[in-house]
Enzyme design. Structure first.
Site, PDB file in Angstrom:
ATOM      1  CG  ASP A 108      49.261  34.931  38.651  1.00 46.28           C
ATOM      2  OD1 ASP A 108      49.557  36.018  38.951  1.00 46.28           O
ATOM      3  OD2 ASP A 108      48.031  34.924  38.317  1.00 46.28           O
ATOM      4  CG  HIS A 123      44.886  36.503  48.870  1.00 44.01           C
ATOM      5  ND1 HIS A 123      43.636  36.322  47.975  1.00 44.01           N
ATOM      6  CD2 HIS A 123      44.136  37.491  49.897  1.00 44.01           C
ATOM      7  CE1 HIS A 123      42.525  36.794  48.524  1.00 44.01           C
ATOM      8  NE2 HIS A 123      43.055  37.522  49.690  1.00 44.01           N
ATOM      9  CB  CYS A 152      62.765  24.178  56.627  1.00 41.72           C
ATOM     10  SG  CYS A 152      63.540  25.321  57.405  1.00 41.72           S
ATOM     11  CB  THR A 192      38.084  40.042  41.908  1.00 39.48           C
ATOM     12  OG1 THR A 192      37.455  39.541  43.176  1.00 39.48           O
ATOM     13  CG2 THR A 192      37.579  41.486  41.871  1.00 39.48           C
ATOM     14  CG  ASN A 217      33.760  39.810  36.209  1.00 40.03           C
ATOM     15  OD1 ASN A 217      33.192  38.957  35.441  1.00 40.03           O
ATOM     16  ND2 ASN A 217      34.247  39.611  37.385  1.00 40.03           N
ATOM     17  CB  ALA A 236      40.861  41.180  31.999  1.00 37.15           C
TER      18      ALA A 236
HETATM   19  P1  NAD Z   1      37.130  34.339  41.360  1.00 38.34           P
HETATM   20  O1  NAD Z   1      37.494  32.803  40.701  1.00 38.34           O
HETATM   21  O2  NAD Z   1      35.926  34.103  42.520  1.00 38.34           O
HETATM   22  O3  NAD Z   1      36.262  35.002  40.385  1.00 38.34           O
HETATM   23  C1  NAD Z   1      36.945  35.459  39.259  1.00 38.34           C
HETATM   24  C2  NAD Z   1      35.956  36.308  38.384  1.00 38.34           C
HETATM   25  O4  NAD Z   1      36.690  36.716  37.297  1.00 38.34           O
HETATM   26  C3  NAD Z   1      34.760  36.038  38.301  1.00 38.34           C
HETATM   27  O5  NAD Z   1      33.707  36.807  38.733  1.00 38.34           O
HETATM   28  C4  NAD Z   1      34.639  35.650  36.623  1.00 38.34           C
HETATM   29  O6  NAD Z   1      33.410  36.077  36.034  1.00 38.34           O
HETATM   30  C5  NAD Z   1      35.723  36.718  36.209  1.00 38.34           C
HETATM   31  N1  NAD Z   1      36.352  36.413  34.832  1.00 38.34           N
HETATM   32  C6  NAD Z   1      36.403  35.114  34.272  1.00 38.34           C
HETATM   33  N2  NAD Z   1      37.045  35.324  33.214  1.00 38.34           N
HETATM   34  C7  NAD Z   1      37.494  36.580  32.989  1.00 38.34           C
HETATM   35  C8  NAD Z   1      38.113  37.330  32.225  1.00 38.34           C
HETATM   36  N3  NAD Z   1      38.662  36.749  31.263  1.00 38.34           N
HETATM   37  N4  NAD Z   1      38.596  38.619  32.220  1.00 38.34           N
HETATM   38  C9  NAD Z   1      37.787  39.374  33.309  1.00 38.34           C
HETATM   39  N5  NAD Z   1      37.047  38.611  34.451  1.00 38.34           N
HETATM   40  C10 NAD Z   1      37.062  37.194  34.077  1.00 38.34           C
HETATM   41  O7  NAD Z   1      38.290  34.969  41.716  1.00 38.34           O
HETATM   42  P2  NAD Z   1      38.795  35.753  43.061  1.00 38.34           P
HETATM   43  O8  NAD Z   1      37.737  36.860  43.385  1.00 38.34           O
HETATM   44  O9  NAD Z   1      39.935  36.480  42.612  1.00 38.34           O
HETATM   45  O10 NAD Z   1      38.716  34.945  44.364  1.00 38.34           O
HETATM   46  C11 NAD Z   1      39.512  33.646  44.276  1.00 38.34           C
HETATM   47  C12 NAD Z   1      40.486  33.649  45.341  1.00 38.34           C
HETATM   48  O11 NAD Z   1      41.395  32.545  44.770  1.00 38.34           O
HETATM   49  C13 NAD Z   1      41.442  35.074  45.127  1.00 38.34           C
HETATM   50  O12 NAD Z   1      42.404  34.954  46.332  1.00 38.34           O
HETATM   51  C14 NAD Z   1      42.424  34.438  44.089  1.00 38.34           C
HETATM   52  O13 NAD Z   1      43.415  35.301  43.829  1.00 38.34           O
HETATM   53  C15 NAD Z   1      42.710  33.114  44.297  1.00 38.34           C
HETATM   54  N6  NAD Z   1      43.217  32.479  42.914  1.00 38.34           N
HETATM   55  C16 NAD Z   1      44.233  32.851  42.556  1.00 38.34           C
HETATM   56  C17 NAD Z   1      44.593  32.646  41.365  1.00 38.34           C
HETATM   57  C18 NAD Z   1      45.868  33.220  40.647  1.00 38.34           C
HETATM   58  O14 NAD Z   1      46.879  33.746  41.196  1.00 38.34           O
HETATM   59  N7  NAD Z   1      45.948  33.394  39.329  1.00 38.34           N
HETATM   60  C19 NAD Z   1      43.821  31.315  40.544  1.00 38.34           C
HETATM   61  C20 NAD Z   1      42.934  30.857  41.191  1.00 38.34           C
HETATM   62  C21 NAD Z   1      42.372  31.476  42.437  1.00 38.34           C
HETATM   63 ZN    ZN Z   2      62.339  25.540  59.449  1.00 35.99          ZN
END
Ligand code: NAD
Ligand code: ZN
Length: 251
Positions: A108, A123, A152, A192, A217, A236
Site C-alpha cells: 500500500d 511483496h 501496455c 502479521t 499484535n 499497532a
Molecule cells: P494477515 O491478514 O494474515 O494478518 C494480519 C494480522 O494483523 C493478524 O494477526 C491480526 O491479528 C493483526 N492485526 C489486526 N489488526 C491489527 C492492528 N490494529 N494492529 C496490529 N495488528 C493487527 O496479514 P499478513 O500476515 O500481512 O499476510 C497477508 C498477505 O496479504 C500479506 O502479503 C499482506 O501484506 C497482504 N495484504 C496486504 C494488505 C496491504 O497492503 N495493506 C492488505 C491485505 C493483505
Molecule cells: Zn507490453
C-alpha cells in the site's frame, strides 16, 4: 503494583534504546487502522473476492479481466488510504536512530507516505503496473485513469507489480530482507499473522542471530510462543504510541 503490561512496554523500549539497531517486519494489520481490510476476517471486499480465487498468478494468467474486477476495487481502497499513527511512529523511530529499516509485506505504500526512508517491499507495490510480455512499467494511478483493465502499449493487460500467490519474491527484496533480518538487534513484528511464507520465516533468521523479537499484535500468532520474546498485545497504533512515550523518556 501498576499495570503488568506497562512493565513489558518498558522492557521493549529499554531494549530498543539499548540496542539502537531495530528492524520492523510489518503486515496487513498495521494498515487496518488506515481502512485497508485484511484477507482474514470478515471485512469488505475479501468476502466478495476469495484471495485464493483472485489473488493468484494462475488466475491472472487464465483470466486477467476477471482478476482486474478485484484489483480495481483494491486500487480504489488503497487510493483513499492515508498513513495512521503506527506508520508515523515507525518513521519517527527511524529519525531517532532506533530503527534502521522496515521489511513490509504490504503493497500500500503507506510507510513511505509516512516518511520512512528505508522500506523493503517484500511483496512488491500496488503503485506500479508491469507488462508480462515486454516488462514495461507504468505508474498505476495514471494508467488506471485511462480505463480498466489497463493495457501496455503492446496491447497486453498489465499486472500490478506485486507478488500474487504462486509468484516468487523479487530476489533483491529477498536478499535485502535477509541481510536486514540477520543484522538487527531487535525485530519488531507488527500486524502479521505469520502464515504467509517465506515472510513468516524472517523472525527465525533474526532470532538465530541473537535479536530480541518484539511482537505487536492484539492476537496470538504461530510466532507468539515459539519465537517471540516480548508480546505487546495491542493495536499497532496504541502500542507504538506507548513505546515512543517511553523512548522519549530514556533515549
Ligand atoms: P494477515 O491478514 O494474515 O494478518 C494480519 C494480522 O494483523 C493478524 O494477526 C491480526 O491479528 C493483526 N492485526 C489486526 N489488526 C491489527 C492492528 N490494529 N494492529 C496490529 N495488528 C493487527 O496479514 P499478513 O500476515 O500481512 O499476510 C497477508 C498477505 O496479504 C500479506 O502479503 C499482506 O501484506 C497482504 N495484504 C496486504 C494488505 C496491504 O497492503 N495493506 C492488505 C491485505 C493483505
Ligand atoms: Zn507490453
Amino acid at each position: 503494583m501498576g499495570d503488568p503490561r506497562e512493565k513489558i512496554f518498558r522492557e521493549a523500549a529499554g531494549t530498543l534504546a539499548a540496542r539502537r539497531n531495530a528492524v520492523a517486519l510489518t503486515g496487513a494489520g498495521i494498515s487496518v487502522e488506515s481502512g485497508i481490510p485484511m484477507f482474514r476476517g470478515t471485512q469488505g471486499m475479501w468476502e466478495k473476492y476469495d484471495p485464493m480465487e483472485y489473488a493468484t498468478i494462475g488466475a491472472f494468467l487464465r483470466d486477467p479481466e476477471k482478476v482486474w474486477a478485484m484489483l480495481a476495487e483494491m486500487v480504489e481502497v488503497l487510493s483513499r488510504a492515508v498513513p495512521n499513527p503506527a506508520h508515523f511512529g515507525l518513521a519517527k523511530m527511524e529519525k531517532m536512530g532506533l530503527l534502521r529499516s522496515i521489511i513490509t509485506q504490504n503493497v500500500d505504500g503507506l510507510h513511505q507516505a509516512a516518511g520512512s526512508q528505508r522500506v523493503i517491499e517484500f511483496h512488491g507495490s500496488a503503485g506500479e503496473l508491469i507488462c508480462l510480455s515486454c516488462w514495461n512499467r507504468y505508474p498505476s494511478p495514471e494508467k488506471i485513469r485511462d480505463g480498466i483493465p489497463p493495457r501496455c502499449e503492446c496491447g497486453r493487460i498489465l499486472k500490478p507489480n506485486l507478488v500474487l500467490f504462486g509468484e516468487p519474491i523479487p530476489w533483491t527484496a529477498q536478499e535485502e530482507a535477509e541481510s536486514e533480518a540477520e543484522g538487527c538487534g531487535v525485530l519488531l513484528v507488527i500486524g502479521t499473522s505469520a502464515q504467509v511464507a517465506p515472510a513468516c520465516d524472517i523472525p527465525r533468521l533474526s532470532k538465530r542471530k541473537g535479536a530480541v523479537i518484539v511482537e505487536i499484535n492484539p492476537e496470538e500468532t504461530p510466532l507468539t510462543y515459539s519465537v517471540t520474546d516480548l508480546h505487546l498485545r495491542e493495536k499497532a497504533g496504541d502500542a507504538i504510541f506507548r513505546l515512543l512515550k517511553f523512548l522519549r523518556q530514556i533515549s
